[in-house]
Scaffold this motif. Sequence first.
Motif, PDB file in Angstrom:
ATOM      1  N   VAL A  20      -5.963  17.527 -13.926  1.00 28.97           N
ATOM      2  CA  VAL A  20      -6.158  16.414 -14.873  1.00 28.97           C
ATOM      3  C   VAL A  20      -7.362  16.709 -15.770  1.00 28.97           C
ATOM      4  O   VAL A  20      -7.295  16.586 -17.003  1.00 28.97           O
ATOM      5  CB  VAL A  20      -6.385  15.081 -14.106  1.00 28.97           C
ATOM      6  N   ARG A  24      -7.243  17.345 -19.851  1.00 29.57           N
ATOM      7  CA  ARG A  24      -8.010  16.486 -20.769  1.00 29.57           C
ATOM      8  C   ARG A  24      -9.023  17.298 -21.578  1.00 29.57           C
ATOM      9  O   ARG A  24      -9.303  16.993 -22.735  1.00 29.57           O
ATOM     10  CB  ARG A  24      -8.721  15.369 -19.990  1.00 29.57           C
ATOM     11  N   GLU A  27      -6.608  19.871 -24.100  1.00 29.40           N
ATOM     12  CA  GLU A  27      -5.504  19.393 -24.950  1.00 29.40           C
ATOM     13  C   GLU A  27      -5.953  19.222 -26.397  1.00 29.40           C
ATOM     14  O   GLU A  27      -7.127  18.970 -26.676  1.00 29.40           O
ATOM     15  CB  GLU A  27      -4.951  18.068 -24.404  1.00 29.40           C
ATOM     16  N   PRO A  30      -3.680  13.712 -27.226  1.00 29.38           N
ATOM     17  CA  PRO A  30      -3.518  13.098 -25.899  1.00 29.38           C
ATOM     18  C   PRO A  30      -2.149  13.386 -25.272  1.00 29.38           C
ATOM     19  O   PRO A  30      -1.106  13.240 -25.911  1.00 29.38           O
ATOM     20  CB  PRO A  30      -3.687  11.603 -26.171  1.00 29.38           C
ATOM     21  N   THR A  31      -2.150  13.816 -24.022  1.00 29.24           N
ATOM     22  CA  THR A  31      -0.927  14.150 -23.300  1.00 29.24           C
ATOM     23  C   THR A  31      -0.652  13.040 -22.277  1.00 29.24           C
ATOM     24  O   THR A  31      -1.524  12.768 -21.447  1.00 29.24           O
ATOM     25  CB  THR A  31      -1.137  15.475 -22.506  1.00 29.24           C
ATOM     26  N   HIS A  69      -9.377   8.522 -16.863  1.00 31.92           N
ATOM     27  CA  HIS A  69      -8.858   9.687 -17.595  1.00 31.92           C
ATOM     28  C   HIS A  69      -7.520   9.398 -18.277  1.00 31.92           C
ATOM     29  O   HIS A  69      -6.777  10.326 -18.602  1.00 31.92           O
ATOM     30  CB  HIS A  69      -8.750  10.905 -16.660  1.00 31.92           C
ATOM     31  N   ASP A  70      -7.249   8.110 -18.459  1.00 29.67           N
ATOM     32  CA  ASP A  70      -6.049   7.695 -19.174  1.00 29.67           C
ATOM     33  C   ASP A  70      -4.785   8.302 -18.533  1.00 29.67           C
ATOM     34  O   ASP A  70      -3.905   8.812 -19.236  1.00 29.67           O
ATOM     35  CB  ASP A  70      -6.176   8.109 -20.650  1.00 29.67           C
ATOM     36  N   VAL A  71      -4.748   8.238 -17.207  1.00 29.95           N
ATOM     37  CA  VAL A  71      -3.610   8.763 -16.448  1.00 29.95           C
ATOM     38  C   VAL A  71      -2.947   7.579 -15.746  1.00 29.95           C
ATOM     39  O   VAL A  71      -3.636   6.711 -15.205  1.00 29.95           O
ATOM     40  CB  VAL A  71      -4.089   9.790 -15.392  1.00 29.95           C
TER      41      VAL A  71
END
Length: 448
Positions: A20, A24, A27, A30-31, A69-71
């Motif tokens: 992760v 991050r 990239e 954003p993925t 982490h926007d996951v």
Amino acid sequence: MADGFQVVIAGGGVAALEAVLAIRALEESPTPIELLSPSRDFRLQALSVAEPFGGDARTLDLAGFCADHDVVYRPDGVAEVWGGPQRVLTDRGDEIFYDALLMATGARRASVLPGSHPFRGAADVGWFGDLLERLRRGAISEVAFAVPRQVKWTLPIWELAMLTATWLAEAGGGERKITVVTHEPAPMEVLGEAVSSRVAELLAERGVELEAGVGVVRFDQGRLVCERGKEFRADEVVALPGLSVPEIPGVPQGRYGFIGCDAEMRVDGLDRVWVAGDSTWFPIKQGGLAAQQAEVAAAGILRAAGADIEPPPLRPVLRGALITGGQPQFIRAEIGADSDAVLTTSPLWWPPIKVAGPRLGPYLAAHWSLEREEEDPGLEQTEDLEPAADEREHEAALRLALDFAEIDARDGDYVEALRWLEVAERLNVTLPAEYVQRRDDWRAAVAH
Ligand SMILES: Cc1cc2nc3c(=O)[nH]c(=O)nc-3n(C[C@H](O)[C@H](O)[C@H](O)COP(=O)(O)OP(=O)(O)OC[C@H]3O[C@@H](n4cnc5c(N)ncnc54)[C@H](O)[C@@H]3O)c2cc1C
């Protein structure tokens, strides 16, 4: 980068979290990432050896990590992988689509020495604490720490034995006998003479007895039965566990369930699926290596998503910290033809956290507010480490694989020895000439 390219990561351990962080960091846009793990906490298993002696359990809430982490976090496990339609079936019966899937589900640890207690990490902290208390009270007086032949990475056994002896001396226990019995001719033999003799010295300083070059068979009625008719008396035997991966339908698995992959960590026979960590075929199961593999997988996933990035081939380097009950010892495997691994009481990388993940190490150190001491310019900064650092590391990794092959062949385990040669080859090199002949000999031995 492809819009909405969906990454699914199965696992919530060292490899998953490192992946992760790497995605991050690398990239270009954003993925979307979804992370599945049945365990809601990340726990640093490497520190579990210190927990029975009062060390803190170091954990991290996965939901919080993912939110930061926007996951998308899903407390669920992967039950099956359907390669054709690019979907995973979860334990709860949901189907999730992926453009790229990273399998980072670790391995199961179980006893391979009948009659002994395995030390598998956090799950055995309570039991091991009771054993210490019985030792202190004198209810038992002789404990053996054993390394079964299947186990090649032996660091935790030296830590447990040294910590036990140091703790007993401080807790005022009377005369006790602590012995380590290992199949290795010397402690952590594969790291070379300097490491072996230093570990032997540290054991002797703590009054721990060493029985090296002895294969253990079983523990039965107070006797640790060994190969060639040897026996040792013991009240309890603590052993390192063997590792295997449970069946995951849809994923090709080899011996002990381990998952085959290429040097870019792509799973053999499955498109768009990567693997990293203890569940891979790579024979050393170690957190630092799991993280290096995750770095390579993350780069490959981003390239598949359209990023302009070249995944570096895996060139693993072993970085380990040995907890001794006194000053920790830092090990970095720099095994060239004539040189040993480095072992020193000064940290060889920063932050000096037990698992040397290039990104996870610094992240955990910051998260747990570990002090950043005066920085030595000579230290490796793990956050800046490239997995494929340089030719010396490549050579060191190759040497390590060949050393392990020799050890397995010497023990008569030609299947494992051949696996190590495969490791050497997958490191993107041709085998040294003498090993081409040895490979033929070992193949012939397996065929008979
Ligand atoms: C006692 C002990 C001491 C150690 N000492 C060291 C050391 O000093 N240095 C070092 O570098 N390493 C050490 N290690 C090894 C290190 O802990 C492992 O190599 C590392 O944790 C492997 O990372 P991983 O991500 O592959 O697996 P893990 O960290 O085990 O994580 C696996 C994750 O996958 C999840 N999972 C399992 N099944 C599924 C599924 N079906 N679907 C989705 N998720 C799933 C689990 O819940 C877990 O979150 C030690 C290990 C032990 C047990």
